[in-house]
Design a protein around this motif. Sequence first.
Motif, PDB file in Angstrom:
ATOM      1  N   ALA A 270      43.636  17.828  -9.506  1.00  0.00           N
ATOM      2  CA  ALA A 270      43.835  18.030 -10.941  1.00  0.00           C
ATOM      3  C   ALA A 270      42.900  17.146 -11.757  1.00  0.00           C
ATOM      4  CB  ALA A 270      45.290  17.745 -11.302  1.00  0.00           C
ATOM      5  N   ALA A 271      42.742  15.873 -11.346  1.00  0.00           N
ATOM      6  CA  ALA A 271      41.851  14.964 -12.078  1.00  0.00           C
ATOM      7  C   ALA A 271      40.409  15.440 -12.005  1.00  0.00           C
ATOM      8  CB  ALA A 271      41.985  13.551 -11.515  1.00  0.00           C
ATOM      9  N   CYS A 272      39.993  15.916 -10.839  1.00  0.00           N
ATOM     10  CA  CYS A 272      38.627  16.425 -10.701  1.00  0.00           C
ATOM     11  C   CYS A 272      38.417  17.671 -11.555  1.00  0.00           C
ATOM     12  CB  CYS A 272      38.338  16.739  -9.235  1.00  0.00           C
ATOM     13  SG  CYS A 272      38.121  15.277  -8.192  1.00  0.00           S
ATOM     14  N   ALA A 273      39.423  18.513 -11.644  1.00  0.00           N
ATOM     15  CA  ALA A 273      39.304  19.727 -12.461  1.00  0.00           C
ATOM     16  C   ALA A 273      39.073  19.373 -13.929  1.00  0.00           C
ATOM     17  CB  ALA A 273      40.559  20.580 -12.299  1.00  0.00           C
ATOM     18  N   ARG A 274      39.730  18.317 -14.406  1.00  0.00           N
ATOM     19  CA  ARG A 274      39.546  17.919 -15.802  1.00  0.00           C
ATOM     20  C   ARG A 274      38.119  17.463 -16.089  1.00  0.00           C
ATOM     21  NH1 ARG A 274      44.902  15.976 -15.092  1.00  0.00           N
ATOM     22  NH2 ARG A 274      44.182  13.883 -14.530  1.00  0.00           N
ATOM     23  N   HIS A 275      37.460  16.906 -15.095  1.00  0.00           N
ATOM     24  CA  HIS A 275      36.071  16.460 -15.262  1.00  0.00           C
ATOM     25  C   HIS A 275      35.062  17.536 -14.858  1.00  0.00           C
ATOM     26  CE1 HIS A 275      36.735  12.249 -16.291  1.00  0.00           C
ATOM     27  NE2 HIS A 275      37.623  12.139 -15.315  1.00  0.00           N
ATOM     28  N   GLY A 276      35.527  18.631 -14.291  1.00  0.00           N
ATOM     29  CA  GLY A 276      34.616  19.637 -13.767  1.00  0.00           C
ATOM     30  C   GLY A 276      33.918  19.195 -12.496  1.00  0.00           C
TER      31      GLY A 276
ATOM     32  N   GLU B 196      45.681   6.324  -6.506  1.00  0.00           N
ATOM     33  CA  GLU B 196      44.944   5.352  -7.313  1.00  0.00           C
ATOM     34  C   GLU B 196      43.608   5.924  -7.767  1.00  0.00           C
ATOM     35  OE1 GLU B 196      44.608   1.643  -5.310  1.00  0.00           O
ATOM     36  OE2 GLU B 196      46.782   1.295  -5.230  1.00  0.00           O
ATOM     37  N   LEU B 197      42.946   6.653  -6.884  1.00  0.00           N
ATOM     38  CA  LEU B 197      41.689   7.297  -7.263  1.00  0.00           C
ATOM     39  C   LEU B 197      41.926   8.333  -8.350  1.00  0.00           C
ATOM     40  CD1 LEU B 197      38.654   7.880  -6.856  1.00  0.00           C
ATOM     41  CD2 LEU B 197      39.317   9.467  -5.021  1.00  0.00           C
ATOM     42  N   ALA B 198      42.972   9.133  -8.194  1.00  0.00           N
ATOM     43  CA  ALA B 198      43.284  10.155  -9.196  1.00  0.00           C
ATOM     44  C   ALA B 198      43.616   9.513 -10.542  1.00  0.00           C
ATOM     45  CB  ALA B 198      44.446  11.022  -8.716  1.00  0.00           C
ATOM     46  N   ASP B 199      44.385   8.416 -10.526  1.00  0.00           N
ATOM     47  CA  ASP B 199      44.733   7.730 -11.775  1.00  0.00           C
ATOM     48  C   ASP B 199      43.486   7.185 -12.461  1.00  0.00           C
ATOM     49  OD1 ASP B 199      47.377   8.296 -11.258  1.00  0.00           O
ATOM     50  OD2 ASP B 199      47.860   6.299 -10.500  1.00  0.00           O
ATOM     51  N   TRP B 200      42.574   6.621 -11.667  1.00  0.00           N
ATOM     52  CA  TRP B 200      41.339   6.086 -12.249  1.00  0.00           C
ATOM     53  C   TRP B 200      40.493   7.207 -12.857  1.00  0.00           C
ATOM     54  CZ3 TRP B 200      36.196   6.878 -10.469  1.00  0.00           C
ATOM     55  CH2 TRP B 200      35.236   6.128 -11.160  1.00  0.00           C
ATOM     56  N   LEU B 201      40.359   8.307 -12.146  1.00  0.00           N
ATOM     57  CA  LEU B 201      39.585   9.435 -12.668  1.00  0.00           C
ATOM     58  C   LEU B 201      40.199   9.962 -13.963  1.00  0.00           C
ATOM     59  CD1 LEU B 201      38.768  11.408  -9.403  1.00  0.00           C
ATOM     60  CD2 LEU B 201      37.097  10.394 -10.956  1.00  0.00           C
ATOM     61  N   ALA B 202      41.530   9.965 -14.030  1.00  0.00           N
ATOM     62  CA  ALA B 202      42.204  10.504 -15.214  1.00  0.00           C
ATOM     63  C   ALA B 202      41.925   9.675 -16.463  1.00  0.00           C
ATOM     64  CB  ALA B 202      43.709  10.589 -14.958  1.00  0.00           C
ATOM     65  N   GLN B 203      41.628   8.373 -16.293  1.00  0.00           N
ATOM     66  CA  GLN B 203      41.432   7.505 -17.439  1.00  0.00           C
ATOM     67  C   GLN B 203      39.971   7.095 -17.627  1.00  0.00           C
ATOM     68  OE1 GLN B 203      44.078   4.371 -16.180  1.00  0.00           O
ATOM     69  NE2 GLN B 203      42.441   3.123 -15.343  1.00  0.00           N
ATOM     70  N   THR B 204      39.065   7.677 -16.840  1.00  0.00           N
ATOM     71  CA  THR B 204      37.663   7.284 -16.870  1.00  0.00           C
ATOM     72  C   THR B 204      36.810   8.364 -17.520  1.00  0.00           C
ATOM     73  OG1 THR B 204      37.905   5.963 -14.854  1.00  0.00           O
ATOM     74  CG2 THR B 204      35.676   6.651 -15.430  1.00  0.00           C
ATOM     75  N   ARG B 205      35.849   7.932 -18.318  1.00  0.00           N
ATOM     76  CA  ARG B 205      34.889   8.860 -18.902  1.00  0.00           C
ATOM     77  C   ARG B 205      33.660   8.920 -18.005  1.00  0.00           C
ATOM     78  NH1 ARG B 205      33.270   8.135 -25.087  1.00  0.00           N
ATOM     79  NH2 ARG B 205      35.470   8.811 -25.220  1.00  0.00           N
TER      80      ARG B 205
END
Length: 279
Positions: free
Chosen positions: A120-126, A69-78
């Motif tokens: 993976a989600a954290c990598a997309r945000h750096g 759920e945390l990963a999904d939220w990060l993936a869709q959050t700016r």
Amino acid sequence: MTVLVFGGSSQIGHFLLPRLLASGEPVLALSRYPRPAQAGVSWLQGALPADVPALPPLSAIISFGPLQELADWLAQTRLTDAPRVIATSSMSAETKHDSSVPAEREISRQLRDGETALAAACARHGCAWTVLRPTLVYGAGLDKSLTPIARRALRMRLFPLPAGRGLRQPVHADDVAQIVMAVLDCPATSGRILPIGGGERLPAGEMFARVRRSLPQATVPLPLPTWLLRLGQHALPPLRGPLSRLDSDLIADNDELQRLLGIRPRPFRPEASMWVSPP
């Protein structure tokens, strides 16, 4: 900057929020339900992954909830910055990987998949990230392992004591909170999955016996011999996994934790107050 905490009302959150406030960090905490006012903490009502209010710039995101759920939220959050991300998984990712119970193998798979998705989600945000894998967590009367056993024993005045030679390594929730604080200031923990066990390894039977001795009222001990536990595995399918692991070691290697953070969790010394939920 602000620290956002998912799971602030959890057992680890119970100890973490005061530590964050003492460090001078502004704290936002998300809860599904309205929470009583708490000095220094701004409570938001919502739930992952979609129902999260607008957020200010963040210095860190700390989560004690489901990883996926945390990963999904990060993936869709700016995110306007690249906040530090710290999340808890569980040593069940390892100890249930080869379980004879399909549902437990599924728990292990979900934990591992959640860890991968979060990275993976954290990598997309750096974002730098760290995942903590604690063993059995106790200490605030909110766990779903030892506290229900203690409370049931107090109601019935009877404490079942299963035979079990497998080692256990319970970790206090406040020690996990202390580790979270240390990770915030330790770049060397970035990109790591850290096992966390308590400061003592003891046989499962002794762990249960210490819980019984810590209770505020006397209970009658009820020894459960090995043959009866084996029978229970067949007669009570929901308990097959826990009963089958009584002779298996469920422990964590704290070497990396101590090398990177210099933290040695406390030994298992339960007290009566640990089985009472906080107000």
